[in-house]
Each structure stands twice: as structure tokens, then as C-alpha cells.
Scaffold this motif. Structure first.
Motif, short mmCIF file in Angstrom:
data_model
loop_
_atom_site.label_atom_id
_atom_site.label_comp_id
_atom_site.label_asym_id
_atom_site.label_seq_id
_atom_site.Cartn_x
_atom_site.Cartn_y
_atom_site.Cartn_z
N ASN A 133 51.70 38.91 40.42
CA ASN A 133 52.18 40.16 39.82
C ASN A 133 51.01 41.13 39.60
OD1 ASN A 133 54.93 39.51 39.75
ND2 ASN A 133 54.73 38.49 37.77
N GLY A 134 49.84 40.58 39.27
CA GLY A 134 48.66 41.42 39.11
C GLY A 134 48.26 42.07 40.42
N VAL A 135 48.33 41.31 41.50
CA VAL A 135 48.00 41.87 42.82
C VAL A 135 49.00 42.95 43.20
CG1 VAL A 135 47.90 41.35 45.30
CG2 VAL A 135 46.71 39.88 43.67
N LYS A 136 50.28 42.70 42.92
CA LYS A 136 51.30 43.72 43.20
C LYS A 136 50.98 45.00 42.45
CE LYS A 136 56.29 44.53 43.11
NZ LYS A 136 56.11 45.94 43.00
N ALA A 137 50.62 44.86 41.18
CA ALA A 137 50.28 46.04 40.39
C ALA A 137 49.05 46.74 40.96
CB ALA A 137 50.03 45.64 38.93
N MET A 138 48.07 45.96 41.40
CA MET A 138 46.86 46.54 42.00
C MET A 138 47.21 47.37 43.23
SD MET A 138 44.23 43.34 41.65
CE MET A 138 42.74 44.20 42.14
#
Length: 99
Positions: free
Chosen positions: A34-39
Motif C-alpha cells: 500500500n505504501g508503494v501504491k501511495a508512492m
């Protein structure tokens, strides 16, 4: 035969503690994804995204190693004790798949 794999339906009985530990790791990986998606949504720099993806890859490999280690210590040993040496062929196929 605590934790053995039942060959008829290929089921693995896991303790509540084992499930909890695996859930914690899986939830961490989901959080990382989810962090990568947000990035990506935030147009973060490629290097930053790739570093996070590398961390996720390591987390997944660590999870796989924990499951494999447990499998070897429970399911495989139980099957060998039952003179089911086909389990060795299954492990060989599994290792080939990881390569």
C-alpha cells in the motif's frame, strides 16, 4: 502429529500462534505494498519506489523461508516417518520452482 500436512486434501494444520505470526508478516507486506501504491500515486522518484519494492521482496522471501522451514520440520518429517518418500520429490519440485 501436530501441524502435519494431510495429503488427501493438502491441508496444513497451523497453531493459533503460528497463524498470528504469519498474519503479522503478511499484514506488514500488505502495508508495504500500500505504501508503494501511495508512492506511485504521489509520483515519487523511481529509486525510492524501487528501494521499497526491494524491501517487499525481502519480506516475501523471509515469509516463504519461515513457511518452508516449518514445512520441513513438520510435514516432510511426518511423511518420511510414514515411509512416504514421495514427499522428497515434492520438496525437490518446490526448490526448483523457487529458482
Amino acid at each position: 502429529m501436530d501441524g502435519c500436512c494431510l495429503n488427501s486434501g493438502k491441508v496444513k494444520i497451523r497453531s493459533k500462534e503460528e497463524k498470528k505470526n504469519l498474519d503479522v508478516r503478511i499484514n506488514k507486506i500488505i502495508g508495504q505494498l500500500n505504501g508503494v501504491k501511495a508512492m506511485i500515486d504521489e509520483n515519487r522518484y523511481c529509486d525510492d519506489v524501487l528501494i521499497q519494492l526491494s524491501a517487499i521482496d525481502k519480506s516475501i522471501k523471509s515469509l516463504a523461508n519461515i513457511i518452508l522451514e516449518n514445512h520441513m520440520h513438520t510435514c516432510v518429517i511426518d511423511e518420511i516417518k510414514k515411509d512416504n518418500y514421495e514427499v522428497v520429490d515434492e520438496i525437490i519440485k518446490l526448490f526448483k520452482r523457487f529458482q
